[in-house]
Scaffold this motif. Sequence first.
Motif: not given
Length: 515
Positions: A114-116, A119-122, A336-337, A354-356
Amino acid sequence: MSQLYSFDQIARLPLPGDNVAVVTQRLPAGTQIDYRGQRITLSHTVMEGHRFAVEPIAAGAPLLSWELPFGYALRPIAPGEYICNQGMLDALGLRNLDFALPTTPNFREQIVPFALDEANFQPAEQVAPHEKERTFLGYARAEGRGGGTRNDIVLLGTSSRTAGFVRQLEAKLKSLAAEYPNIDNIVAVAHTEGDIPNPNNLEFTLRALAGFMINPNVGAVLAVDYGNETVTNALLKGYLEEHNYPIAQLPHAFLSITGNWATELDHAEATVRGWLETVNATARTPQSLAHIKLGLQCGGSDAFSGVSANPLLGWISRELVRYGGSPNLAETDELIGAESYVLAKVRDLATAKKFLAMIERFSQRAEWHGSSAAGNPSGGNKFRGLYNIILKSIGAAMKKHPDLRLDYAIDWGEPMREPGFYFMDSPGNDLESIAGQIASQCNMIVFTTGNGSITNFPFVPTIKIVTTTARYKLLENDMDINAGAYLDGVSMDQLGAEALEYLIDVASGKLSVGE
């Protein structure tokens, strides 16, 4: 001639956009199904809880459940084909089945990291609170300890060496609780830790013991050691003080066994008897549902865990948050997944990161031991339709309702200090995970199961939800709620409302089936 079924008679789509369905009963090869106006014929006998294609799936295309990919087609898959990977075929091949399995898999799993998108996090808003407060009959606690669903005197073995002592003390004292209307139980808490040199889990052990002592269900607590173990009362007392655990107003004592066993038992008994009137003086009074801290758990999962039982728990969790309460989702390796689902709504970027980080740390630790998250599903999970870790994780994540945002990611046993929806880093092992939730101050556990796990905890009630009506009928004496009613046609709103009322009743003193 093969029997023709309407789709809703024999299968479910977790979400409308899925391209594979879960069968609710075993179906023989050649079974015909009327699906959205087309007739589908099953290629093989399909076991209960297993999946078949309902749409054509191109080679390389994703297979979708809950509208999320759990695998990719190895070749074109036609409607009606039994969905199977190599792991499922290997696991079922060890069983004495009375029907033929497909000879080759038709999909492969691929855990896409998973890629967080920072830049566009809301940041998301949490669900709106209910206008009116709801209450349960519980025990008010001082020092910000909230409200208890039970009022128990806990006899805590500080290390494994005093397990026998506290159990014998429980045997002597347990019957006294019946003489005091406001004391629910006198119960021993014994464990296996604290008596080997230089343990690598010292911090976890102390955090668990400290959290157990101040859990809102504890009306008084006696901690017992010998004084010469690795984990001692002195060490525990220091940990409580250093980390500001609110224990001053809680009747408590630390007892070290230094003399004759029988004499020390008499001494311990006298200490507990001296608390009885004080503990009994706290009666049940209306307490806000905001005081419910709910451990969300699953074990012995099957394909319906993510279709009936876990979505039901997600419905309850959403309502609890709307009343100001705090659900606690755990079991890191079983998410995971499912990162994209968990993080679809989150409080802030720091919580998402933190979760990731917790997911990545678990994966790294598994690799240290030559393993991986992909090995999580057991043979029993695969037999019951959970082909891989992705399916298991997405189903487990349904304990978080899609309307809910993730508010906090905390370490194992870390106290839950603010209201909201929590994730707690923990192993997938039920007992260790639940212990962390109790240490985090959960005063109730709701446990979903497909195969019939009957986990309980000494001083926190556990409500058990089973996934199917057939399994409920087999295990009615061990299960509280039949989520299979949803598969039988009861709406999730109706089932959720009934389950929430049951939870409030148990919080107010009704004994759970496990109790």
